[in-house]
Design a protein around this motif. Structure first.
Motif, PDB file in Angstrom:
ATOM      1  N   PRO A  60       0.758  -1.179  -0.091  1.00  0.00           N
ATOM      2  CA  PRO A  60       0.056  -0.040   0.027  1.00  0.00           C
ATOM      3  C   PRO A  60       0.782   1.313   0.045  1.00  0.00           C
ATOM      4  N   VAL A  61       0.488   2.332  -0.636  1.00  0.00           N
ATOM      5  CA  VAL A  61       0.983   3.467  -0.777  1.00  0.00           C
ATOM      6  C   VAL A  61       0.692   4.641   0.331  1.00  0.00           C
ATOM      7  N   GLY A  62      -0.216   4.173   1.139  1.00  0.00           N
ATOM      8  CA  GLY A  62      -0.626   5.079   2.256  1.00  0.00           C
ATOM      9  C   GLY A  62      -1.761   4.566   2.845  1.00  0.00           C
ATOM     10  N   PRO A  63      -2.258   4.896   4.087  1.00  0.00           N
ATOM     11  CA  PRO A  63      -3.423   4.530   4.704  1.00  0.00           C
ATOM     12  C   PRO A  63      -4.599   5.252   4.418  1.00  0.00           C
ATOM     13  N   ASP A  65      -6.988   7.024   5.345  1.00  0.00           N
ATOM     14  CA  ASP A  65      -7.488   8.169   5.740  1.00  0.00           C
ATOM     15  C   ASP A  65      -6.252   9.467   5.361  1.00  0.00           C
ATOM     16  N   ASP A  66      -5.349   8.866   4.310  1.00  0.00           N
ATOM     17  CA  ASP A  66      -4.475  10.049   3.890  1.00  0.00           C
ATOM     18  C   ASP A  66      -4.325   9.910   2.322  1.00  0.00           C
ATOM     19  N   PRO A  67      -5.574  10.203   1.483  1.00  0.00           N
ATOM     20  CA  PRO A  67      -5.372  10.108   0.210  1.00  0.00           C
ATOM     21  C   PRO A  67      -4.264  11.096  -0.625  1.00  0.00           C
ATOM     22  N   ALA A  68      -4.156  12.151   0.097  1.00  0.00           N
ATOM     23  CA  ALA A  68      -3.189  13.263  -0.390  1.00  0.00           C
ATOM     24  C   ALA A  68      -1.590  12.386  -0.116  1.00  0.00           C
ATOM     25  N   GLY A  69      -1.281  11.719   0.871  1.00  0.00           N
ATOM     26  CA  GLY A  69       0.036  11.134   1.315  1.00  0.00           C
ATOM     27  C   GLY A  69       0.129   9.810   0.137  1.00  0.00           C
ATOM     28  N   ALA A  70      -0.951   9.108  -0.118  1.00  0.00           N
ATOM     29  CA  ALA A  70      -0.985   7.968  -1.008  1.00  0.00           C
ATOM     30  C   ALA A  70      -0.636   8.480  -2.413  1.00  0.00           C
ATOM     31  N   ARG A  71      -1.285   9.557  -2.858  1.00  0.00           N
ATOM     32  CA  ARG A  71      -0.787  10.083  -4.224  1.00  0.00           C
ATOM     33  C   ARG A  71       0.549  10.515  -4.262  1.00  0.00           C
ATOM     34  N   ALA A  72       1.019  11.421  -3.300  1.00  0.00           N
ATOM     35  CA  ALA A  72       2.338  11.555  -3.402  1.00  0.00           C
ATOM     36  C   ALA A  72       3.302  10.531  -3.334  1.00  0.00           C
ATOM     37  N   THR A  73       3.141   9.344  -2.829  1.00  0.00           N
ATOM     38  CA  THR A  73       3.943   8.278  -2.428  1.00  0.00           C
ATOM     39  C   THR A  73       3.801   7.535  -3.881  1.00  0.00           C
ATOM     40  N   ALA A  74       2.656   7.362  -4.302  1.00  0.00           N
ATOM     41  CA  ALA A  74       2.565   6.753  -5.727  1.00  0.00           C
ATOM     42  C   ALA A  74       3.538   7.412  -6.747  1.00  0.00           C
ATOM     43  N   ARG A  75       3.147   8.692  -6.838  1.00  0.00           N
ATOM     44  CA  ARG A  75       3.989   9.498  -7.778  1.00  0.00           C
ATOM     45  C   ARG A  75       5.594   9.418  -7.927  1.00  0.00           C
ATOM     46  N   ASP A 102      -8.502   5.690  -3.528  1.00  0.00           N
ATOM     47  CA  ASP A 102      -8.774   6.861  -4.089  1.00  0.00           C
ATOM     48  C   ASP A 102      -9.001   6.716  -5.552  1.00  0.00           C
ATOM     49  N   VAL A 103     -10.146   6.523  -5.888  1.00  0.00           N
ATOM     50  CA  VAL A 103     -10.157   6.354  -7.568  1.00  0.00           C
ATOM     51  C   VAL A 103     -10.146   7.543  -8.332  1.00  0.00           C
ATOM     52  N   ASP A 104     -10.310   8.758  -8.074  1.00  0.00           N
ATOM     53  CA  ASP A 104      -9.832   9.909  -8.781  1.00  0.00           C
ATOM     54  C   ASP A 104      -8.219   9.932  -8.892  1.00  0.00           C
ATOM     55  N   GLY A 105      -7.638   9.852  -7.607  1.00  0.00           N
ATOM     56  CA  GLY A 105      -6.163   9.721  -7.937  1.00  0.00           C
ATOM     57  C   GLY A 105      -5.319   8.598  -8.586  1.00  0.00           C
ATOM     58  N   ALA A 106      -6.214   7.610  -8.533  1.00  0.00           N
ATOM     59  CA  ALA A 106      -5.824   6.419  -9.357  1.00  0.00           C
ATOM     60  C   ALA A 106      -5.880   6.736 -10.799  1.00  0.00           C
ATOM     61  N   LEU A 107      -6.919   7.444 -11.301  1.00  0.00           N
ATOM     62  CA  LEU A 107      -7.243   7.771 -12.575  1.00  0.00           C
ATOM     63  C   LEU A 107      -6.043   8.766 -12.879  1.00  0.00           C
ATOM     64  N   ALA A 108      -5.803   9.603 -12.217  1.00  0.00           N
ATOM     65  CA  ALA A 108      -4.903  10.657 -12.442  1.00  0.00           C
ATOM     66  C   ALA A 108      -3.516  10.016 -12.515  1.00  0.00           C
TER      67      ALA A 108
END
Length: 312
Positions: A60-63, A65-75, A102-108
């Motif tokens: 996992p790239v983040g918990p 409850d932290d979609p912003a952190g997961a997006r940043a880690t994935a990037r 986070d589907v929107d984050g995954a699409l981006a």
């Protein structure tokens, strides 16, 4: 191995800034802590006759409850992996990690990875904090990936609930979760609605080939669906051989998988090399290969799936 050098569709990387998180995750599962760097990965590949390894980040790239952190880690992970591939396109490919659920984050991130980083596909975990891949919430992602005819590696993770004492989750629970999410996808009609997506199930699909005809009875429980429909959709999946090429497993896998749908995988470094080489030997030593079939598993099927990696 005397066949052409393998294409490994199931190989992992650990970016330096993620090494502590991966070691902690392994310890929580009771699993050997993996170590990874580019030089040791290439040395391992040379020892095991692997020409190219398609890299993915299997955690996992983040918990939740932290979609912003997961997006940043994935990037960060995807940009790091893309640089490795850019430096050594002959030795590495890239399945990009997505910040689900986070589907929107995954699409981006899928658009960034596939359009700008030229990733060979994407990787998703078998469940996202307890939500399985046939859930309608993921429908926009499947639609986008189908429009792109994307390759998707579905990597297992821990199912909801507690582990059995003294039995590491990756050993016991991961094959179960692969099986669970594959059947969930099929009974919810995802492979049928989005046939241009090519989905890879690691570790011979968990228990799916062995129990496919049992699972097909799910078709009796859904109006308008037959057991034959379920079996046909289960056979749409691709399967890799990572940590699974045993003398009882291979006959079941080869009997069930559609022609061209079995691929070589190592699962390095999550599966230690000294463990994986035994499965390599079992794969090469399987006594019932049809002519050309071992070459297809080691390389040919992956070349058809990933033409960029095909030899001239």
């Amino acid at each position: 191995m005397t066949d052409s050098a393998r294409i490994d569709v199931h190989q992992h990387l650990i970016p330096p800034e993620q090494s502590r998180a991966i070691s902690g995750r392994a310890a929580a599962f009771g699993w050997p802590a993996p170590a990874w760097d580019v030089r040791s990965a290439i040395a391992m590949m040379d020892r095991r006759s692997i020409a190219t390894g398609v890299l993915s980040y299997a955690a996992p790239v983040g918990p939740p409850d932290d979609p912003a952190g997961a997006r940043a880690t994935a990037r960060r992970v995807n940009d790091y992996t893309a640089e490795l591939v850019k430096d050594r396109p002959d030795r590495f490919g890239h399945f990009a990690v997505l910040p689900l659920p986070d589907v929107d984050g995954a699409l981006a991130e899928a658009a960034h990875a596939l359009d700008e980083l030229h990733a060979d596909g994407v990787m998703v975990l078998s469940n996202l904090h307890g939500r399985y891949l046939g859930d309608p919430v993921f429908e926009p992602l499947w639609a986008e990936l189908d429009a792109r005819a994307a390759i998707v590696l579905i990597h297992p993770t821990a199912p909801p609930g507690t582990m059995l004492p003294d039995l590491p989750g990756p050993l016991v629970d991961f094959p179960y979760d692969t099986t669970r999410t594959a059947l969930h996808l099929v009974v919810n009609g995802v492979p049928r609605r989005y046939p241009r997506i090519r989905m890879i199930l690691p570790h011979a699909g968990g228990f799916l080939p062995y129990a496919a005809h049992r699972f097909a009875c799910a078709g009796r429980l859904r109006p308008g669906t037959t057991p034959e429909d379920v079996l046909a959709d289960l056979r749409r999946f691709y399967f890799d051989t990572a940590f699974a090429a045993g003398p009882a497993t291979l006959p079941s896998l080869l009997a069930f998988a559609a022609p061209g749908h079995v691929l070589y995988g190592s699962d390095f470094p999550m599966v230690p090399e000294e463990w994986g080489t035994g499965f390599d030997a079992a794969l090469d030593g399987h006594p019932h290969w049809d002519p050309g079939q071992l070459h297809a598993v080691n390389r040919g099927n992956a070349e058809a799936l990933l033409p960029r990696l095909a030899r001239g």
